[in-house]
Design a protein around this motif. Sequence first.
Motif, PDB file in Angstrom:
ATOM      1  N   LEU A 100       0.847  -1.183   0.000  1.00 37.87           N
ATOM      2  CA  LEU A 100       0.000   0.000   0.000  1.00 37.87           C
ATOM      3  C   LEU A 100       0.885   1.235   0.000  1.00 37.87           C
ATOM      4  N   VAL A 101       0.674   2.111  -0.970  1.00 43.41           N
ATOM      5  CA  VAL A 101       1.497   3.305  -1.140  1.00 43.41           C
ATOM      6  C   VAL A 101       0.653   4.518  -0.804  1.00 43.41           C
ATOM      7  N   GLY A 102       1.242   5.459  -0.063  1.00 51.27           N
ATOM      8  CA  GLY A 102       0.464   6.625   0.322  1.00 51.27           C
ATOM      9  C   GLY A 102       1.308   7.799   0.759  1.00 51.27           C
ATOM     10  N   ASN A 103       0.677   8.688   1.511  1.00 52.56           N
ATOM     11  CA  ASN A 103       1.308   9.951   1.904  1.00 52.56           C
ATOM     12  C   ASN A 103       1.129  10.215   3.386  1.00 52.56           C
ATOM     13  N   SER A 104       2.104  10.934   3.933  1.00 52.71           N
ATOM     14  CA  SER A 104       2.050  11.338   5.327  1.00 52.71           C
ATOM     15  C   SER A 104       2.779  12.667   5.457  1.00 52.71           C
ATOM     16  N   VAL A 105       2.904  13.140   6.674  1.00 53.89           N
ATOM     17  CA  VAL A 105       3.576  14.408   6.946  1.00 53.89           C
ATOM     18  C   VAL A 105       4.536  14.213   8.100  1.00 53.89           C
ATOM     19  N   ILE A 111       5.821  13.446   3.100  1.00 53.16           N
ATOM     20  CA  ILE A 111       6.665  12.268   2.896  1.00 53.16           C
ATOM     21  C   ILE A 111       5.795  11.131   2.357  1.00 53.16           C
ATOM     22  N   GLY A 112       6.446  10.065   1.902  1.00 56.71           N
ATOM     23  CA  GLY A 112       5.735   8.896   1.432  1.00 56.71           C
ATOM     24  C   GLY A 112       5.670   7.822   2.500  1.00 56.71           C
ATOM     25  N   ILE A 113       4.656   6.986   2.434  1.00 56.63           N
ATOM     26  CA  ILE A 113       4.560   5.813   3.289  1.00 56.63           C
ATOM     27  C   ILE A 113       4.269   4.595   2.429  1.00 56.63           C
ATOM     28  N   VAL A 114       4.898   3.480   2.777  1.00 58.78           N
ATOM     29  CA  VAL A 114       4.685   2.213   2.079  1.00 58.78           C
ATOM     30  C   VAL A 114       4.483   1.137   3.140  1.00 58.78           C
ATOM     31  N   MET A 130      11.513   9.820   2.727  1.00 58.95           N
ATOM     32  CA  MET A 130      11.718  11.265   2.790  1.00 58.95           C
ATOM     33  C   MET A 130      12.707  11.705   1.720  1.00 58.95           C
ATOM     34  N   TRP A 131      12.436  12.873   1.143  1.00 66.48           N
ATOM     35  CA  TRP A 131      13.349  13.483   0.185  1.00 66.48           C
ATOM     36  C   TRP A 131      13.764  14.851   0.713  1.00 66.48           C
ATOM     37  N   SER A 132      14.563  15.533  -0.064  1.00 67.19           N
ATOM     38  CA  SER A 132      15.061  16.833   0.382  1.00 67.19           C
ATOM     39  C   SER A 132      13.977  17.899   0.418  1.00 67.19           C
ATOM     40  N   SER A 133      12.892  17.677  -0.305  1.00 67.14           N
ATOM     41  CA  SER A 133      11.773  18.609  -0.308  1.00 67.14           C
ATOM     42  C   SER A 133      10.484  17.840  -0.085  1.00 67.14           C
ATOM     43  N   VAL A 151       4.876   8.103  -8.542  1.00 64.13           N
ATOM     44  CA  VAL A 151       4.840   9.398  -9.216  1.00 64.13           C
ATOM     45  C   VAL A 151       3.940  10.352  -8.442  1.00 64.13           C
ATOM     46  N   GLY A 152       4.212  11.635  -8.591  1.00 58.94           N
ATOM     47  CA  GLY A 152       3.420  12.664  -7.927  1.00 58.94           C
ATOM     48  C   GLY A 152       4.017  14.023  -8.204  1.00 58.94           C
ATOM     49  N   TYR A 153       4.186  14.821  -7.156  1.00 57.55           N
ATOM     50  CA  TYR A 153       4.832  16.113  -7.321  1.00 57.55           C
ATOM     51  C   TYR A 153       5.673  16.433  -6.092  1.00 57.55           C
ATOM     52  N   SER A 154       6.673  17.277  -6.283  1.00 60.48           N
ATOM     53  CA  SER A 154       7.513  17.756  -5.198  1.00 60.48           C
ATOM     54  C   SER A 154       7.391  19.269  -5.114  1.00 60.48           C
TER      55      SER A 154
END
Length: 317
Positions: A100-105, A111-114, A130-133, A151-154
């Motif tokens: 399951l792929v998703g998003n968090s903060v 950040i991403g969550i898997v 986590m990435w630099s942005s 895929v998404g946006y930064s």
Amino acid sequence: LCPSGFMSIDTARPSILFSGLSFFNFYTAGPSSYFIGFGLSATGLVVSVGTILLQQKYQAAVLFMDSCGNTLNALVFGNPNSFSDAFVEVLNVADRNILLVGNSVNNGRGIGIVSQFDGTGQYISTQGIMWSSSYVTFSAAVTNGLDRVYVGYSGEGLNYRNVFVASFDESGNVKWAFEHNLLNRDEARSVCANGNTIIVVGTCNSARDAFVMMFDISSIMSGDPVVQTTLHDSNLYNVKCSWSGGYVAVGTQLGLIPNNGVFVLGDSSGKISQVINFVWTKSSETAMSCIDLIQVDDTQFIVLLDVTNTRYASLVV
């Protein structure tokens, strides 16, 4: 077999009956809770993912069901450092496991969550990415080589977003990632994998145009991939790799009053070969958007339409 039944909608008109349904179930949750995506696991589970409002914050949720819609397992993922978590995509990976792929903060940064589950829906682990942005994931796919593409946006701010694409190996280790700046508010909205060929669609130019991006994941990325084509005054939200080796994408055609749905057929080189618009002719005030599709034959597709100013929530054509 599941009990058969029917569903009636649009009570102000003659009822529309969907006969022969295997099941039609309601799943109750708190307000502002909703499913975002679903998938069928390699073991036959129906997996629905989304977000649920609990303890005054949004938390990622997953519902595992059997083929009759009976709930087998339901879990909520709550990052204590986050106010908004969500699962957006279901992937089948090695050993019949479910990803399951998703998003968090984390500390105010996206950040991403898997999260990984076994074939019966039992929880295994969760990984944060986590990435630099700050970044947000909209879609994910698995290649024949079992690489995973997200895929998404930064970036932060409505008009300060870049297309973001990342590749991970089977073990979850990052292989490469890149940002692509097209022109303000650029977002990769959907991805599909046909062998090692990756198709990415999304929006660009302050969400006024759409783009199609194609590349071979087996090669080492030496820079940004070439944007194969752009579609002016349109947004593309969903893409599926076609049986012929090309792709089919759907979205909205802008610039018209009201907006129309758009269906795009592309060849194996990434170029657009055909564009079809969906227009609601019964009312000049009805806006339409194509939001999803499946291929059912060599040359036939089922398209899900979202319509406004009618008594329909959605239509299938």
